[in-house]
Design a protein around this motif. Structure first.
Motif, short mmCIF file in Angstrom:
data_model
loop_
_atom_site.label_atom_id
_atom_site.label_comp_id
_atom_site.label_asym_id
_atom_site.label_seq_id
_atom_site.Cartn_x
_atom_site.Cartn_y
_atom_site.Cartn_z
N SER A 149 12.85 9.67 5.13
CA SER A 149 11.41 9.48 5.16
C SER A 149 10.76 10.35 6.23
CB SER A 149 11.09 8.00 5.42
OG SER A 149 9.72 7.83 5.73
N ASP A 168 4.54 7.50 -3.26
CA ASP A 168 5.27 7.06 -2.08
C ASP A 168 4.24 6.79 -0.98
OD1 ASP A 168 6.81 6.99 0.33
OD2 ASP A 168 8.41 8.05 -0.71
N GLU A 199 0.31 8.70 5.11
CA GLU A 199 0.39 9.30 6.44
C GLU A 199 0.37 10.83 6.36
OE1 GLU A 199 -0.01 7.37 8.97
OE2 GLU A 199 0.04 5.65 7.61
N TYR A 245 4.98 12.30 10.16
CA TYR A 245 3.54 12.43 9.91
C TYR A 245 2.72 11.70 10.97
CZ TYR A 245 5.11 13.90 5.22
OH TYR A 245 5.72 14.54 4.17
N PHE A 254 7.70 9.46 7.29
CA PHE A 254 6.61 8.58 7.71
C PHE A 254 6.26 8.79 9.19
CE2 PHE A 254 4.92 4.61 9.42
CZ PHE A 254 3.96 4.27 8.49
N TYR A 255 7.26 8.69 10.06
CA TYR A 255 6.98 8.81 11.50
C TYR A 255 6.79 10.26 11.93
CZ TYR A 255 7.40 3.88 12.53
OH TYR A 255 7.16 2.52 12.60
N LYS A 308 13.70 13.02 10.52
CA LYS A 308 13.59 12.27 9.26
C LYS A 308 14.06 10.85 9.53
CE LYS A 308 14.11 15.96 5.84
NZ LYS A 308 14.93 16.47 4.71
N ASP A 318 4.56 7.12 2.05
CA ASP A 318 4.57 8.19 3.05
C ASP A 318 3.37 9.12 2.85
OD1 ASP A 318 6.91 7.18 4.01
OD2 ASP A 318 8.03 9.06 3.90
N TRP A 319 2.91 9.25 1.61
CA TRP A 319 1.79 10.16 1.33
C TRP A 319 0.54 9.77 2.12
CZ3 TRP A 319 1.93 10.40 -4.79
CH2 TRP A 319 3.17 10.91 -5.20
#
Length: 493
Positions: free
Chosen positions: A231, A265, A270, A236, A233-234, A226, A267-268
């Motif tokens: 997050s 967000d 990715e 994903y 992000f990475y 995380k 992040d979605w």
């Protein structure tokens, strides 16, 4: 690259790292070697203390700080500029290095290397964009090919690769390090360092690069990862590089947790790319869920936008029905998506194009294969659709242009005027005048006038003057002044 070459490359980079790098330190600066004239210029740069480009602001102007830079460049010797790259003030260091980059004979690489740990922050302003950047990053941006000032010396390919390797192997806090890690060409000799950056330093860019190796023993490392603020992000990003089935439960669980959110967000984006990477029926099922299960309708559009982008990045016939659904029901279509669907089903693409451009179009729903050639494709989606229709049903296309002249907003209006200029059809004169009679936006009515003048018709020119008398909006502020210039240029009185 074979094993011998890999070792040679690594030894070369390590030699650079341990033999030629010195630590950056502001105490390398010796003010006694700087002339009084140069010190005066430097003082003015320090006072403003912002690194500025040649033009700044929404109405671009050349700032005094750039004038200071120009003076520094012209009046300061090479030796002084070299010394100023170690000046205590970060903005001065950047301008000095930028000035040096205008000299073809300077070894820029040797200077950049000494600033890999120069993480002092400065304010920058280029055009309308202001930001805070690290000095070392600015140095690297200056010498990066196809970036920053294009008229200065840049690193060659060998130096650029060596710099990337130094950024990866030498501990530093520069943002350029993340770019170097993400873009590095992976090999087995590099793997231990990339894994160390993840396990020891929690470097998120390194996680994405590590995933490219697709090693079984890294799966748990990716699953447990995380980033900042928890997050994914990475995580994903890593799964996109390594779509192993063991990651799918995490993706499904996280997707379900988004459905009742009242905010979106990034992040979605990715997350959906990671799901779409799998290109199987389970992925289709997950990508279909948000169409009906999102609790807040105002958030649904973000889900659908992200799904659309994810599918286009991971093209597969399995996702074709979703693409059609997004276009037909959500009215989301891009030029890239249009081109893909055109190859899939030309007739359906043609019908939907007409629906997009013509209000209240009912459609004939005939399964007719339309004519297609490369000439229909333009830089924009709407112009491409219009060209498509022009190539098949000219009268319908003329109807669309006439309607859009009356209804389109300022952003699309230019394209329709451009099409009128190409076609030179008098059919469009009346709708142009109808819009001109009431138009209050100078960006629109000035385009209309220039388009009408292009017909080179005295009666049309006379009507322009008459319409101007009737529409008081055409006689106010800067629009009126610009209109005067257009009429005078074309000798219309």
């Amino acid at each position: 690259m074979n094993k011998i070459n890999l070792k040679s490359t690594l030894y070369f980079f390590l030699a650079i790292l341990f033999l030629s790098i010195k630590s950056y330190a502001k105490n390398d600066y010796d003010s006694s070697k700087i002339s009084e004239q140069t010190k005066e210029i430097v003082k003015r740069i320090e006072k403003i203390n912002i690194l500025m480009g040649e033009f700044v602001g929404q109405a671009p102007r050349r700032p005094q700080q750039y004038e200071n830079f120009e003076e520094l460049k012209k009046k300061t010797s090479f030796e002084e500029l070299r010394m100023l790259t170690d000046h205590p003030n970060g903005v001065v260091r950047c301008y000095a290095f930028w000035a040096l980059a205008h000299n073809e004979n300077v070894d820029l690489f040797s200077i950049v290397k000494t600033h890999l740990i120069d993480d002092a922050t400065i304010e920058t302003l280029f055009g309308c964009t202001g930001s805070v950047e690290k000095v070392g990053d600015v140095f690297i941006n200056i010498v990066t090919p196809k970036y920053f000032d294009l008229n200065i010396k840049k690193l060659n390919e060998k130096e650029s690769k060596a710099l990337d390797s130094l950024l990866i192997y030498k501990n530093n806090n520069l943002d350029s390090r993340f770019t170097a890690i993400e873009n590095v060409e992976i090999n087995e000799l590099l793997y231990p360092r990339i894994r160390e950056l993840v396990t020891k330093f929690h470097n998120q860019s390194a996680l994405a690069t590590l995933s490219k190796y697709r090693k079984e023993n890294d799966i748990q490392l990716i699953l447990k990862n995380k980033g900042e603020d928890k997050s994914f992000f990475y995580t994903y990003k890593a799964i996109q590089n390594f779509p192993d089935s063991k990651f799918f439960p995490l993706l499904e669980k996280n997707l379900m947790q988004t459905l009742d959110n009242d905010h979106f967000d990034y992040d979605w984006r990715e997350l959906y790319k990671a799901i779409a990477t799998y290109k199987n029926t389970k992925a289709v099922d997950l990508l279909t869920i948000p169409f009906t299960k999102v609790k807040h309708q105002n958030i649904k559009k973000y889900h659908i936008d992200f799904i659309y982008d994810a599918i286009l990045v991971n093209e597969s016939s399995l996702y074709d029905d979703l693409l059609w659904k997004i276009w037909e029901e959500e009215n989301i279509i891009t030029l890239k998506g249009f081109k893909y669907l055109l190859k899939t089903n030309p007739s359906k693409t043609y019908e939907l194009s007409k629906q997009n451009l013509l209000k209240n179009y009912n459609g004939n729903h005939e399964n007719v294969t339309p004519f297609i050639d490369e000439s229909i494709f333009a830089d924009g989606l709407k112009e491409t659709m219009l060209n498509f229709i022009l190539a098949n049903e000219r009268n319908l296309a003329y109807n669309i242009i006439s309607n859009q002249i009356l209804e389109s907003d300022v952003h699309d209006f230019e394209m329709y005027c451009k099409k009128v200029l190409e076609l030179k059809e008098t059919t469009f004169v009346e709708p142009l005048f109808k819009r001109l009679q009431t138009e209050n936006n100078p960006n629109v009515y000035l385009q209309i006038v220039e388009t009408l003048i292009s017909f080179k018709d005295k009666d049309i020119n006379k009507r322009i003057l008459e319409t101007r008398k009737e529409n008081k909006n055409m006689n106010q502020n800067w629009g009126s002044d610009s209109l005067d210039q257009i009429l005078e240029k074309n000798n219309i009185k």
